[in-house]
Design a protein around this motif. Structure first.
Motif, PDB file in Angstrom:
ATOM      1  N   SER A  16       0.801   5.321  -3.206  1.00 46.50           N
ATOM      2  CA  SER A  16      -0.523   5.458  -3.799  1.00 46.50           C
ATOM      3  C   SER A  16      -1.305   4.151  -3.674  1.00 46.50           C
ATOM      4  O   SER A  16      -0.830   3.082  -4.075  1.00 46.50           O
ATOM      5  N   ALA A  17      -2.506   4.246  -3.125  1.00 50.41           N
ATOM      6  CA  ALA A  17      -3.351   3.056  -2.988  1.00 50.41           C
ATOM      7  C   ALA A  17      -3.871   2.593  -4.344  1.00 50.41           C
ATOM      8  O   ALA A  17      -4.318   1.455  -4.484  1.00 50.41           O
ATOM      9  N   GLU A  18      -3.800   3.467  -5.343  1.00 46.51           N
ATOM     10  CA  GLU A  18      -4.171   3.036  -6.695  1.00 46.51           C
ATOM     11  C   GLU A  18      -3.072   2.127  -7.250  1.00 46.51           C
ATOM     12  O   GLU A  18      -3.342   1.191  -7.999  1.00 46.51           O
ATOM     13  N   GLN A  19      -1.846   2.396  -6.858  1.00 49.73           N
ATOM     14  CA  GLN A  19      -0.714   1.610  -7.367  1.00 49.73           C
ATOM     15  C   GLN A  19      -0.434   0.376  -6.515  1.00 49.73           C
ATOM     16  O   GLN A  19      -0.051  -0.673  -7.038  1.00 49.73           O
ATOM     17  N   TYR A  20      -0.615   0.506  -5.191  1.00 47.93           N
ATOM     18  CA  TYR A  20      -0.256  -0.590  -4.288  1.00 47.93           C
ATOM     19  C   TYR A  20      -1.452  -1.041  -3.469  1.00 47.93           C
ATOM     20  O   TYR A  20      -2.084  -0.245  -2.783  1.00 47.93           O
ATOM     21  N   GLN A  21      -1.726  -2.340  -3.540  1.00 50.04           N
ATOM     22  CA  GLN A  21      -2.777  -2.965  -2.734  1.00 50.04           C
ATOM     23  C   GLN A  21      -2.230  -4.290  -2.223  1.00 50.04           C
ATOM     24  O   GLN A  21      -1.807  -5.140  -3.013  1.00 50.04           O
ATOM     25  N   PHE A  22      -2.253  -4.469  -0.921  1.00 51.25           N
ATOM     26  CA  PHE A  22      -1.643  -5.656  -0.316  1.00 51.25           C
ATOM     27  C   PHE A  22      -2.682  -6.519   0.390  1.00 51.25           C
ATOM     28  O   PHE A  22      -3.674  -6.018   0.918  1.00 51.25           O
ATOM     29  N   ASP A  23      -2.404  -7.832   0.408  1.00 53.25           N
ATOM     30  CA  ASP A  23      -3.260  -8.768   1.161  1.00 53.25           C
ATOM     31  C   ASP A  23      -2.962  -8.662   2.656  1.00 53.25           C
ATOM     32  O   ASP A  23      -3.865  -8.707   3.481  1.00 53.25           O
ATOM     33  N   TRP A  24      -1.671  -8.615   2.955  1.00 57.29           N
ATOM     34  CA  TRP A  24      -1.209  -8.539   4.338  1.00 57.29           C
ATOM     35  C   TRP A  24      -0.110  -7.484   4.423  1.00 57.29           C
ATOM     36  O   TRP A  24       0.694  -7.354   3.490  1.00 57.29           O
ATOM     37  N   ILE A  25      -0.067  -6.768   5.505  1.00 55.73           N
ATOM     38  CA  ILE A  25       1.077  -5.902   5.789  1.00 55.73           C
ATOM     39  C   ILE A  25       1.618  -6.303   7.159  1.00 55.73           C
ATOM     40  O   ILE A  25       0.848  -6.490   8.109  1.00 55.73           O
ATOM     41  N   LEU A  26       2.941  -6.484   7.218  1.00 56.19           N
ATOM     42  CA  LEU A  26       3.578  -6.899   8.473  1.00 56.19           C
ATOM     43  C   LEU A  26       4.170  -5.693   9.190  1.00 56.19           C
ATOM     44  O   LEU A  26       4.924  -4.924   8.590  1.00 56.19           O
ATOM     45  N   ALA A  39      -5.000   1.251   6.167  1.00 62.71           N
ATOM     46  CA  ALA A  39      -6.316   0.788   5.701  1.00 62.71           C
ATOM     47  C   ALA A  39      -6.455   0.996   4.186  1.00 62.71           C
ATOM     48  O   ALA A  39      -7.007   0.142   3.488  1.00 62.71           O
ATOM     49  N   ARG A  40      -5.934   2.097   3.683  1.00 62.22           N
ATOM     50  CA  ARG A  40      -6.011   2.369   2.240  1.00 62.22           C
ATOM     51  C   ARG A  40      -5.190   1.375   1.432  1.00 62.22           C
ATOM     52  O   ARG A  40      -5.565   0.994   0.324  1.00 62.22           O
ATOM     53  N   LEU A  41      -4.041   0.958   1.978  1.00 61.11           N
ATOM     54  CA  LEU A  41      -3.118   0.112   1.216  1.00 61.11           C
ATOM     55  C   LEU A  41      -3.499  -1.371   1.252  1.00 61.11           C
ATOM     56  O   LEU A  41      -2.877  -2.185   0.567  1.00 61.11           O
ATOM     57  N   LEU A  42      -4.486  -1.713   2.074  1.00 59.72           N
ATOM     58  CA  LEU A  42      -4.905  -3.112   2.160  1.00 59.72           C
ATOM     59  C   LEU A  42      -6.111  -3.382   1.252  1.00 59.72           C
ATOM     60  O   LEU A  42      -7.018  -2.544   1.133  1.00 59.72           O
ATOM     61  N   LYS A  81      -3.496  -8.716  15.077  1.00 61.44           N
ATOM     62  CA  LYS A  81      -4.019  -9.177  13.789  1.00 61.44           C
ATOM     63  C   LYS A  81      -5.311  -8.387  13.581  1.00 61.44           C
ATOM     64  O   LYS A  81      -6.317  -8.609  14.285  1.00 61.44           O
ATOM     65  N   LEU A  82      -5.252  -7.452  12.643  1.00 60.74           N
ATOM     66  CA  LEU A  82      -6.354  -6.519  12.421  1.00 60.74           C
ATOM     67  C   LEU A  82      -6.835  -6.660  11.000  1.00 60.74           C
ATOM     68  O   LEU A  82      -6.018  -6.680  10.066  1.00 60.74           O
ATOM     69  N   GLN A  83      -8.123  -6.743  10.825  1.00 63.24           N
ATOM     70  CA  GLN A  83      -8.670  -6.848   9.464  1.00 63.24           C
ATOM     71  C   GLN A  83      -9.353  -5.551   9.078  1.00 63.24           C
ATOM     72  O   GLN A  83     -10.184  -5.031   9.844  1.00 63.24           O
ATOM     73  N   VAL A  84      -9.008  -5.059   7.899  1.00 59.84           N
ATOM     74  CA  VAL A  84      -9.558  -3.784   7.463  1.00 59.84           C
ATOM     75  C   VAL A  84     -11.080  -3.879   7.302  1.00 59.84           C
ATOM     76  O   VAL A  84     -11.592  -4.921   6.858  1.00 59.84           O
ATOM     77  N   LYS A  85     -11.775  -2.817   7.700  1.00 60.55           N
ATOM     78  CA  LYS A  85     -13.253  -2.840   7.612  1.00 60.55           C
ATOM     79  C   LYS A  85     -13.706  -2.577   6.187  1.00 60.55           C
ATOM     80  O   LYS A  85     -13.044  -1.894   5.440  1.00 60.55           O
TER      81      LYS A  85
END
Ligand code: SAM
Length: 141
Positions: free
Chosen positions: A43-53, A74-77, A137-141
């Motif tokens: 769940s993106a409400e529960q988990y939000q990350f700065d970086w995902i490897l 994209a949702r989890l970042l 290296k991709l940055q979420v829009k």
């Protein structure tokens, strides 16, 4: 990352074995950061990350779910969060993991959800994978 001193690290895998092995190897690692769950159900409400490897996770997933993978990443970042790692740049020609792909395919799939900062041949791959990986290296829009 944990060995390098990063403290806010989360490990996700839906298979119990790698989680258990990791927990045994790093008894000090916070158990609440060991997530045994399906990536697609996080769940993106529960988990939000700065970086995902990314390392040999994308290639383990059935290619029919690749757009779902992109959207879920994209949702989890967090805003301006980054997806960083390695993707295979080769066609394994098989119907089982690892599934390959190409830069053209990845550009097309990711560009709606990510700004592509880097997507280029990896210069320091493991010797067994030299010449067959892209560093991303991709940055979420
Ligand atoms: C090839 S391994 C790579 C693991 C790790 N990134 C590494 O480099 O050691 C792929 C892992 O993805 C996990 N996996 C595959 N599909 C998954 C899903 N939908 N949710 C969570 N984990 C999944 C598998 O259990 C497996 O441990």
């Amino acid at each position: 990352l944990y060995e390098q001193g990063f403290t806010n690290v989360t490990l996700v895998d839906f298979a119990p074995a790698p989680i258990e092995t990791f927990a045994e190897r790093y008894p000090g690692f916070p158990s609440e950061h060991l997530i045994c769950a399906d990536f697609f159900s996080l769940s993106a409400e529960q988990y939000q990350f700065d970086w995902i490897l990314e390392q040999t996770f994308f290639c383990a997933i059935n290619p029919s779910r690749r757009d779902e993978y992109v959207q879920q990443m994209a949702r989890l970042l967090k805003p301006q969060g980054k997806l960083v790692g390695l993707l295979f740049d080769t066609d394994f020609g098989r119907e089982e993991p690892p599934f390959g792909g190409s830069k053209e395919e990845y550009q097309q799939r990711f560009q709606s959800y990510f700004d592509i900062d880097i997507m280029q041949p990896s210069y320091n791959s493991h010797p067994a994978r030299q010449g067959s990986e892209l560093f991303i290296k991709l940055q979420v829009k």
